[in-house]
Design an enzyme around this catalytic site. Structure first.
Site: not given
Length: 377
Positions: A79, A83, A86, A123, A157, A217, A296
């Protein structure tokens, strides 16, 4: 028949009482909360805060139901976002090897296993910044969603990064239940964690999802060096959205070796340690502010003791992620989770069904915080 019960709460100010009364007596979710109101609720003594959160939870949910969700990384690593938390960011040297998008049959087989183990929401996550220029990949993912929906009857999701109105429509047409795009933290702390995408970029994607009619979400990660004020601001942003998130994931940071946040927690933020109390305050306040949302307990749950998880359920959590993995981090397995739920009297929530408890009493909170219990005929 009416009866009166004196609450155990000892709220210090009339203002706090009034705000709690507003939260508890409202029959519908409110999105007009001020930052001061959120702060007042957040700072209620914890024992009382959790008690009131339980009251609110039982007004909108069956307290015995916990939804089991399973998350699969369908495209791992590489990616371009930076972040700091991550493992999948190309900016972070975590030793993770990037992979290509999984094929339909592989993903479907994983969904079958999840359903066999009583998961009702499946998901799928991909390590992309956005869906721009990924028309072929988006179509493949839409086919995954459609097959899982039609043949397994599971909620679906996906989390694919930033997405525009046209792209989200394709997923809506495939029958997607929800789209995940976390705000991660407060607006103020956000720039300390991510620089390649703005906080407003995240809100724009959330708006595109909401406008499409797909369930939103969105939640965040606790333990990234944020302050209590950041927790309050984070909750204020979520609770004042035009429509509250249908799904609100609360993640506990796993500080992965090779990520910048792992070092910053030892240096820059060494005095900002996430406590169980903070987690419970975030969950309880979220339940009072956003009573209809499914909260969640997501990444990092495997580091929590069973007793700590039970407290989270008591505070308002009614969904967990379970299975083989949480993208690239560990996850508690199905057998262990089902045994835990059975031990404490919980049952798995059915797909597409969030049933309300069969309440025989209506509870009204008076100005002095006493509870008026009216038996419904």
């Amino acid at each position: 028949m009416k009866s009166f019960i004196r609450s155990l709460a000892t709220i210090s100010t009339t203002t706090s009482n009034s705000i709690l009364q507003k939260a508890l007596n409202s029959k519908i979710p409110l999105n007009t909360w001020t930052r001061d109101e959120v702060s007042a609720i957040f700072n209620v003594p914890l024992n009382d805060l959790m008690f009131y959160a339980q009251l609110k939870h039982r007004q909108f949910h069956n307290p015995s139901e916990i939804q089991l969700c399973t998350l699969l990384s369908i495209k791992t690593g590489g990616c371009t976002e930076d972040c700091k938390y991550c493992s999948q960011s190309s900016h972070n040297d975590t030793g993770l090897k990037a992979t290509k998008l999984l094929d339909l049959d592989t993903v479907y087989a994983k969904a079958v296993i999840a359903k066999e183990n009583k998961s009702t929401r499946f998901c799928m996550g991909s390590a992309w910044r956005e869906m721009k220029g990924r028309k072929s990949a988006l179509k493949k993912i839409a086919n995954m969603v459609e097959k899982i929906n039609n043949e397994l009857g599971m909620e679906t999701c996906v989390t694919l990064g930033m997405i525009d109105k046209q792209q989200i429509q394709l997923l809506k047409d495939s029958g997607l239940t929800a789209y995940n795009h976390n705000i991660d933290t407060s607006r103020k702390h956000y720039s300390n964690v991510i620089s390649t995408r703005s906080f407003d970029d995240r809100l724009e994607t959330i708006k595109n999802v909401s406008d499409s009619g797909i369930n939103v979400c969105t939640g965040g990660i606790l333990g990234m060096g944020e302050t209590i004020d950041d927790h309050i601001d984070f909750l204020h942003t979520l609770s004042t959205m035009d429509k509250h998130p249908e799904s609100l994931p609360i993640n506990k940071l796993i500080a992965i070796k090779g990520t910048p946040i792992e070092q910053e927690l030892k240096t820059k933020y060494k005095d900002r340690v996430l406590t169980l109390e903070n987690i419970l305050r975030v969950i309880s306040t979220a339940r009072l502010l956003m009573p209809n949302s499914i909260i969640r307990l997501a990444a990092g749950r495997y580091t929590m003791k069973e007793s700590e998880q039970l407290l989270c359920f008591n505070a308002g959590v009614n969904a967990i992620f379970t299975g083989e993995k949480m993208l690239t981090t560990m996850c508690t397995g199905w057998d262990e989770d089902i045994a835990m739920l059975q031990k404490w009297g919980y049952v798995p929530m059915e797909a597409f069904k969030k049933s309300k408890a069969n309440e025989v009493n209506e509870v009204i909170v008076n100005e002095d915080m006493s509870l008026e219990v009216q038996t419904l005929q």
